[in-house]
Design a protein around this motif. Structure first.
Motif, PDB file in Angstrom:
ATOM      1  N   ALA A   2     -15.019   2.779 -17.802  1.00 20.48           N
ATOM      2  CA  ALA A   2     -13.626   2.732 -17.381  1.00 20.48           C
ATOM      3  C   ALA A   2     -13.473   3.400 -16.015  1.00 20.48           C
ATOM      4  CB  ALA A   2     -12.750   3.434 -18.406  1.00 20.48           C
ATOM      5  N   TYR A   3     -12.651   2.807 -15.181  1.00 20.05           N
ATOM      6  CA  TYR A   3     -12.364   3.345 -13.855  1.00 20.05           C
ATOM      7  C   TYR A   3     -10.881   3.644 -13.775  1.00 20.05           C
ATOM      8  CZ  TYR A   3     -16.929   1.478 -12.689  1.00 20.05           C
ATOM      9  OH  TYR A   3     -18.261   1.207 -12.669  1.00 20.05           O
ATOM     10  N   LYS A   4     -10.534   4.686 -13.053  1.00 14.93           N
ATOM     11  CA  LYS A   4      -9.130   5.046 -12.912  1.00 14.93           C
ATOM     12  C   LYS A   4      -8.730   4.911 -11.448  1.00 14.93           C
ATOM     13  CE  LYS A   4      -5.772   8.636 -13.957  1.00 14.93           C
ATOM     14  NZ  LYS A   4      -4.762   7.834 -14.574  1.00 14.93           N
ATOM     15  N   LEU A   5      -7.734   4.066 -11.225  1.00 18.51           N
ATOM     16  CA  LEU A   5      -7.189   3.867  -9.889  1.00 18.51           C
ATOM     17  C   LEU A   5      -5.696   4.138  -9.962  1.00 18.51           C
ATOM     18  CD1 LEU A   5      -7.649   2.871  -6.951  1.00 18.51           C
ATOM     19  CD2 LEU A   5      -6.963   0.618  -7.767  1.00 18.51           C
ATOM     20  N   THR A   6      -5.226   5.051  -9.147  1.00 16.38           N
ATOM     21  CA  THR A   6      -3.804   5.365  -9.119  1.00 16.38           C
ATOM     22  C   THR A   6      -3.199   4.796  -7.845  1.00 16.38           C
ATOM     23  OG1 THR A   6      -4.244   7.409 -10.323  1.00 16.38           O
ATOM     24  CG2 THR A   6      -2.112   7.230  -9.227  1.00 16.38           C
ATOM     25  N   LEU A   7      -2.365   3.775  -8.026  1.00 14.52           N
ATOM     26  CA  LEU A   7      -1.680   3.179  -6.880  1.00 14.52           C
ATOM     27  C   LEU A   7      -0.405   3.955  -6.613  1.00 14.52           C
ATOM     28  CD1 LEU A   7      -2.069  -0.599  -7.779  1.00 14.52           C
ATOM     29  CD2 LEU A   7      -3.345   0.697  -6.076  1.00 14.52           C
ATOM     30  N   PRO A   8      -0.067   4.168  -5.345  1.00 16.68           N
ATOM     31  CA  PRO A   8       1.176   4.861  -5.027  1.00 16.68           C
ATOM     32  C   PRO A   8       2.393   4.075  -5.548  1.00 16.68           C
ATOM     33  CG  PRO A   8      -0.247   4.734  -3.098  1.00 16.68           C
ATOM     34  CD  PRO A   8      -0.846   3.858  -4.156  1.00 16.68           C
ATOM     35  N   THR A   9       3.440   4.799  -5.890  1.00 17.37           N
ATOM     36  CA  THR A   9       4.655   4.177  -6.412  1.00 17.37           C
ATOM     37  C   THR A   9       5.471   3.576  -5.276  1.00 17.37           C
ATOM     38  OG1 THR A   9       4.689   5.821  -8.171  1.00 17.37           O
ATOM     39  CG2 THR A   9       6.725   4.597  -7.793  1.00 17.37           C
ATOM     40  N   LEU A  10       5.882   2.328  -5.458  1.00 17.61           N
ATOM     41  CA  LEU A  10       6.736   1.665  -4.473  1.00 17.61           C
ATOM     42  C   LEU A  10       8.186   2.084  -4.694  1.00 17.61           C
ATOM     43  CD1 LEU A  10       5.267  -1.946  -4.665  1.00 17.61           C
ATOM     44  CD2 LEU A  10       4.732  -0.171  -2.997  1.00 17.61           C
ATOM     45  N   HIS A  11       8.966   2.145  -3.606  1.00 16.51           N
ATOM     46  CA  HIS A  11      10.377   2.484  -3.766  1.00 16.51           C
ATOM     47  C   HIS A  11      11.144   1.254  -4.260  1.00 16.51           C
ATOM     48  CE1 HIS A  11      11.526   0.575   0.050  1.00 16.51           C
ATOM     49  NE2 HIS A  11      10.664   1.343   0.699  1.00 16.51           N
ATOM     50  N   ALA A  12      12.398   1.451  -4.656  1.00 17.90           N
ATOM     51  CA  ALA A  12      13.193   0.405  -5.317  1.00 17.90           C
ATOM     52  C   ALA A  12      13.299  -0.880  -4.488  1.00 17.90           C
ATOM     53  CB  ALA A  12      14.584   0.945  -5.650  1.00 17.90           C
ATOM     54  N   ALA A  13      13.483  -0.757  -3.177  1.00 17.65           N
ATOM     55  CA  ALA A  13      13.609  -1.955  -2.333  1.00 17.65           C
ATOM     56  C   ALA A  13      12.296  -2.739  -2.296  1.00 17.65           C
ATOM     57  CB  ALA A  13      14.049  -1.573  -0.925  1.00 17.65           C
ATOM     58  N   GLN A  14      11.181  -2.036  -2.234  1.00 21.24           N
ATOM     59  CA  GLN A  14       9.879  -2.708  -2.246  1.00 21.24           C
ATOM     60  C   GLN A  14       9.655  -3.414  -3.589  1.00 21.24           C
ATOM     61  OE1 GLN A  14       7.778   0.915  -1.428  1.00 21.24           O
ATOM     62  NE2 GLN A  14       7.150   0.228   0.606  1.00 21.24           N
ATOM     63  N   GLN A  15      10.000  -2.751  -4.668  1.00 24.20           N
ATOM     64  CA  GLN A  15       9.868  -3.354  -5.993  1.00 24.20           C
ATOM     65  C   GLN A  15      10.739  -4.602  -6.113  1.00 24.20           C
ATOM     66  OE1 GLN A  15      10.516  -0.362  -9.031  1.00 24.20           O
ATOM     67  NE2 GLN A  15       9.079   1.042  -8.054  1.00 24.20           N
ATOM     68  N   ASP A  16      11.932  -4.566  -5.525  1.00 22.88           N
ATOM     69  CA  ASP A  16      12.837  -5.713  -5.545  1.00 22.88           C
ATOM     70  C   ASP A  16      12.239  -6.892  -4.772  1.00 22.88           C
ATOM     71  OD1 ASP A  16      15.293  -6.976  -6.278  1.00 22.88           O
ATOM     72  OD2 ASP A  16      16.033  -6.640  -4.237  1.00 22.88           O
ATOM     73  N   ILE A  17      11.642  -6.608  -3.618  1.00 18.95           N
ATOM     74  CA  ILE A  17      10.997  -7.664  -2.821  1.00 18.95           C
ATOM     75  C   ILE A  17       9.872  -8.314  -3.626  1.00 18.95           C
ATOM     76  CG2 ILE A  17       9.519  -8.083  -0.800  1.00 18.95           C
ATOM     77  CD1 ILE A  17      11.255  -5.939   0.659  1.00 18.95           C
ATOM     78  N   LEU A  18       9.033  -7.521  -4.267  1.00 14.14           N
ATOM     79  CA  LEU A  18       7.941  -8.057  -5.072  1.00 14.14           C
ATOM     80  C   LEU A  18       8.464  -8.876  -6.248  1.00 14.14           C
ATOM     81  CD1 LEU A  18       5.374  -5.113  -5.133  1.00 14.14           C
ATOM     82  CD2 LEU A  18       5.381  -7.125  -3.677  1.00 14.14           C
ATOM     83  N   ALA A  19       9.552  -8.415  -6.868  1.00 17.46           N
ATOM     84  CA  ALA A  19      10.114  -9.128  -8.020  1.00 17.46           C
ATOM     85  C   ALA A  19      10.648 -10.507  -7.624  1.00 17.46           C
ATOM     86  CB  ALA A  19      11.228  -8.293  -8.655  1.00 17.46           C
ATOM     87  N   GLN A  20      11.096 -10.658  -6.379  1.00 24.67           N
ATOM     88  CA  GLN A  20      11.645 -11.931  -5.910  1.00 24.67           C
ATOM     89  C   GLN A  20      10.617 -12.793  -5.176  1.00 24.67           C
ATOM     90  OE1 GLN A  20      15.478 -11.642  -3.890  1.00 24.67           O
ATOM     91  NE2 GLN A  20      15.604  -9.517  -4.575  1.00 24.67           N
ATOM     92  N   SER A  21       9.381 -12.375  -5.179  1.00 27.30           N
ATOM     93  CA  SER A  21       8.371 -13.044  -4.357  1.00 27.30           C
ATOM     94  C   SER A  21       8.085 -14.463  -4.821  1.00 27.30           C
ATOM     95  CB  SER A  21       7.079 -12.223  -4.340  1.00 27.30           C
ATOM     96  OG  SER A  21       6.477 -12.243  -5.612  1.00 27.30           O
TER      97      SER A  21
END
Length: 174
Positions: A2-21
């Protein structure tokens, strides 16, 4: 193993852009909004899971080599826990998941020609001198095999091909 990779948290506007992609995404945002940060997240994980951690080949394009280098350093540090090998010379990271990240400068509009990618990010697209040539004749065909997605990220910078692509996404623009 198992490998552990922690991705930084995106802010709300970035998450919204990804959700509408969609398959082709043009993001015209101001400075310091986190476009590059979001682009790295897209390459690594991808909103449709076509990122490198899911075993796909992906690519990052920058207008110039110096603009590419800072992103390269951040990607190398972020992906260190799951990196199988990397080439400083070729700006390529092979992951233990089978995914591959390659980074290219669009000083040469044919950069990466002949490859195939599941996801491509073009950073600061409005600054690319030959964006139309690079996109239409090189980058877009690289997405065919995987029906891959493309992200063009930039701050606004005049009346250029980036603006043309951005305007195509405007529902009010016939």
């Amino acid at each position: 193993m198992a490998y552990k990779l922690t991705l930084p948290t995106l802010h709300a506007a970035q998450q919204d852009i990804l959700a509408q992609s969609r398959r082709f995404n043009i993001c015209c945002l101001g400075r310091r909004t986190g476009k590059t940060f979001m682009g790295v997240d897209v390459l690594v994980d991808g909103p449709r899971h076509k990122g490198a951690i899911h075993g796909y080949p992906v690519a990052w394009y920058a207008p110039t080599y110096p603009l590419l280098l800072e992103v390269w350093r951040k990607a190398v540090a972020l992906l260190k826990p799951i990196t199988k090998s990397k080439s400083e010379q070729h700006k390529r990271i092979d992951l233990v998941t089978g995914g591959i990240i390659e980074m290219w400068s669009l000083d040469n509009p044919d950069a990466g020609r002949g490859r195939k990618y599941a996801t491509v990010v073009i950073d600061e697209g409005a600054m690319v001198r030959e964006l139309e040539n690079a996109f239409e004749n090189n980058i877009r065909p690289l997405l065919a095999d995987f029906r891959g997605e493309c992200w063009l990220l930039s701050t606004p910078k005049g009346d250029n091909y980036f603006k043309t692509l951005f305007d195509r996404g405007d529902p009010a623009n016939p």
